[in-house]
Design an enzyme around this catalytic site. Structure first.
Site, PDB file in Angstrom:
ATOM      1  NE  ARG A 172      -8.519  -9.552  -6.304  1.00  0.00           N
ATOM      2  CZ  ARG A 172      -9.681  -8.993  -5.984  1.00  0.00           C
ATOM      3  NH1 ARG A 172     -10.705  -9.121  -6.801  1.00  0.00           N
ATOM      4  NH2 ARG A 172      -9.845  -8.287  -4.887  1.00  0.00           N
TER       5      ARG A 172
ATOM      6  CD  GLU B  59      -5.508   5.929   3.236  1.00  0.00           C
ATOM      7  OE1 GLU B  59      -4.899   5.302   2.371  1.00  0.00           O
ATOM      8  OE2 GLU B  59      -6.708   5.714   3.520  1.00  0.00           O
TER       9      GLU B  59
ATOM     10  CG  HIS C 299     -14.006  -3.564   5.812  1.00  0.00           C
ATOM     11  ND1 HIS C 299     -13.894  -2.226   5.507  1.00  0.00           N
ATOM     12  CD2 HIS C 299     -13.858  -3.662   7.158  1.00  0.00           C
ATOM     13  CE1 HIS C 299     -13.671  -1.554   6.629  1.00  0.00           C
ATOM     14  NE2 HIS C 299     -13.648  -2.394   7.649  1.00  0.00           N
TER      15      HIS C 299
ATOM     16  CE  LYS D 115      -3.650  -2.316  -0.171  1.00  0.00           C
ATOM     17  NZ  LYS D 115      -4.367  -2.976   0.914  1.00  0.00           N
TER      18      LYS D 115
END
Lengths: 169, 502
Positions: free
Chosen positions: B292, B200, B235, B116
């Site tokens: 993907r 973040e 999520h 990330k």
């Protein structure tokens, strides 16, 4: 022959009046239903009642007298009480045996961890077993305070749906 | 040219990939674990090989065994599907080393986007907006505080190697910061073996909107517009639709260009997805790239009319993209519902088991991507998603009504499913009006779990059906019963079927 059916909070009295190859005549709490009721024999029922068509699917629940009924509208658990189950219930009651003391595994899975042992005192809400199925772990908690009387499964064991895991006293 | 593809996956996606292969005249090779011997992908493929025990770590994640089967079967390419090895850069590298085409991006692109922090840095350099926060991993708590003074609380601490909500912490005030950083680090270390974390800004009510992209090996990169994926639970996406109800033509253009720039920044080829967070003021930020095929790719296929798997195979064959950006036009509206084997009424507990009866919906504008059939036992070892229902309509309104109709038609018995829950989502005013963000399920949970009311009559019918089944069971045990026996061929068929299953 008289039966009872338990659906949610309601217990209704069922009486079979007649059954032919097509027409099922039943009284439910005194209301007489004369239904066109056919089946594929695989739990799928097509019922026509006064022109209204119902597409219903019946699957066996945890015991052979418990059913899960899926209609277009929603899903119900229905238990049929017959003479035999009435007798069993009375017997169990006399023995002081309460079904609420048994923790069943509602789905197939694998026992990840057993956090209690026989003789332990558990509090209401205490986690006793963790079962893993489909990448998810589910905790099974004590529904009430009690002492562990029996542990019927072992860690790493694969269990089937409806299997007894723990008995409380 | 690729002549035989090994599909290193199971379930619906393995079947989905093989469908395109068959249309292209390419032979298919399935791999399977102990639990999947009877699975549909095994039956559907031209060849099938056993690769190990049921847990995925002993089968679908075993690179060595899959490579061995690829060699043995003479497959010239491997399609990884999603999940399992699909975003494993080492596996892509192994394929390259062994001279087998990996149908996916380069190991470099997978590694860069998989980390990330590196991905954030790459995006910042490419001029793609990212969520305000740290550019490097956090080395000291003092430095973390300095960063937060600029962006303000609340913030998210995230693991660089993270995914699936692991190694993630929401911090609302300074006092929670230190323990959150330590917690996220240790969770990241134990889950991913890497304790690098970054900070973040927390976007409070975001939309999750992603762009599908396709890129060939000559640098041609296009996007196939957006997918709105804000209906999520823990999520996990539950419902996706395209176009997004909040999208405008200008914003689509702008985000699409940034998505293409993001892919180009890692010299991407193959199919991929750029995920963005979008706030209520339509500010958007790069979240991550999925290198993907996505679960929800069919809604894009339906609206733009492109077979994404076929394009993946073409790209792997070293061909040019079939389409230019100008040729990509959205037509109508598409919605996907993910059907999980779980019990919404019982805290979404998973519900594996044997499929007793299945009736899939049909009719105009309907597609189901699944792998179930009557008598198949859904294993306990894998993901609970058992089917995807995709509908298309001329308008969003038509698509929602069609989805309701098809969910009504979809009958799966033997296992519990989320179908009734999905039906309630379609009926929920916030969804219907297109006014929802990632908090949708949380906010509407009471509505979504409430049942459509059924009166006494309806209960009576349910009891009678259960009673009829009880009597028919009784009859099976005692052929001579107190009830009148009648002859019914359908019942005989059912009995023979039931007996054969034992």
């Amino acid at each position: 022959m008289d039966f009872e059916a338990i659906i949610g909070e309601r217990t209704a009295k069922l009486t079979l009046l007649s059954r032919t190859d097509k027409i099922l005549k039943v009284s439910v709490d005194g209301i007489i239903y004369e239904l066109d009721c056919v089946t594929t024999g695989n739990g799928v029922y097509s019922i026509i009642s006064e022109g209204k068509s119902y597409d219903i699917d019946v699957v066996q629940g945890l015991s052979n007298k418990q059913f899960i009924v899926n209609s277009d509208m929603s899903e119900y658990k229905v238990e049929i009480v017959d003479a035999e189950s009435r007798y069993m219930k009375a017997m169990n009651k006399a023995k002081g045996f309460d079904e609420g003391n048994i923790i069943f595994c509602p789905m197939p899975g694998k026992i990840v961890k057993i956090l209690v042992k026989v003789g332990d005192t558990v509090e209401k809400g205490q986690t006793m077993v963790i079962v893993s199925a489909m990448k998810m772990e589910s905790e099974f908690k004590a529904s009430k305070e009690g002492v562990i009387k029996e542990i019927a499964v072992a860690e790493e064991e694969t269990v089937s749906g409806g299997q007894k895991m723990i008995v409380l006293e | 040219m690729i002549k035989k593809i090994l599909v290193a996956n199971r379930g619906e996606i393995a079947v989905r990939v093989m469908r395109s292969c068959k249309e292209l005249g390419i032979k298919t090779v399935a791999v399977f674990s102990d639990a999947d011997r009877k699975a549909k992908h095994v039956r559907y493929a031209d060849e099938a090989y056993h690769i190990g025990a049921s847990p995925s770590s002993e089968s679908y994640l075993r690179m060595d065994k899959i490579m061995e089967v690829a060699k043995r079967s003479g497959a010239d390419a491997i399609h990884p599907g999603y999940g399992f090895l699909s975003e494993n850069g080492d596996f892509a590298q192994l394929c390259e080393d062994e001279g087998i085409i990996f149908i996916g991006p380069s190991p470099y692109a997978i590694h860069t986007m998989g980390d990330k922090i590196t991905a954030r840095q790459t995006m910042i350099e490419a001029g793609v907006p990212v969520v305000p926060g740290t550019k490097e991993k956090i080395t000291s708590e003092k430095k973390a505080l300095e960063v937060i003074q600029n962006i303000g609380f609340p913030v998210m601490i995230k693991a660089s190697a993270g995914g699936g909500g692991k190694g993630m912490r929401l911090v609302k005030e300074e006092s929670e910061l230190i323990s959150a950083i330590r917690g996220a680090r240790s969770e990241a270390k134990s889950s991913f073996g890497d304790d690098a974390v970054y900070i973040e800004k927390y976007i409070s009510s975001p939309h999750h909107i992603e762009f599908q992209i396709l890129a060939d090996k000559f640098g041609h990169t296009i996007h196939l517009c957006e997918r709105e994926c804000s209906v999520q639970r823990r999520h996990q996406k539950v419902v996706e639709e395209t176009p997004s109800p909040i999208m405008t033509a200008e914003l689509r253009d702008k985000m699409g260009r940034d998505a293409v720039a993001a892919a180009k920044a890692v010299e991407y080829y193959g199919a991929g997805t750029i995920e963005f967070l979008v706030d209520d003021n339509l500010n958007y930020y790069f979240l991550e790239m999925n290198t993907r095929l996505q679960v929800e790719h069919p809604i894009t296929e339906r609206v733009v009319g492109v077979d994404i798997v076929r394009e993946q195979i073409n790209i792997a064959n070293g061909l040019n993209l079939t389409y230019t950006q100008e040729q990509i036009k959205q037509r109508g509206h598409s919605i996907e519902c993910r059907i999980y084997a779980e019990d919404p009424e019982n805290n979404f507990m998973p519900s594996p088991g044997i499929i007793r009866e299945i009736v899939e919906p049909l009719g105009l504008g309907v597609r189901t991507d699944g792998y179930m059939y009557e008598g198949f036992e859904i294993p306990i070892f894998y993901d609970p998603m058992i089917s995807k229902l995709i509908v298309w309509g001329e308008s969003r309104d038509e698509a929602i009504h069609r989805m309701k109709r098809t969910l009504d038609e979809y009958k799966i018995s033997g296992v519990k499913t989320s179908i009734s829950f999905l039906k309630r989502i379609m009926e929920c005013p916030d969804f219907y009006e297109g006014k929802y963000n990632t908090h949708f399920i949380e906010k509407n949970l009471d509505f979504l779990l409430s049942k459509t009311n059924c009166d006494k009559h309806c209960e009576d019918i349910a009891m009678i059906a259960a009673f009829a089944e009880y009597m028919s069971k009784l009859k099976k045990i005692q052929p001579t019963t107190q009830f009148e026996v009648y002859y019914n061929k359908w019942k005989d068929v059912g009995r023979i079927k039931a007996a054969m299953r034992i």
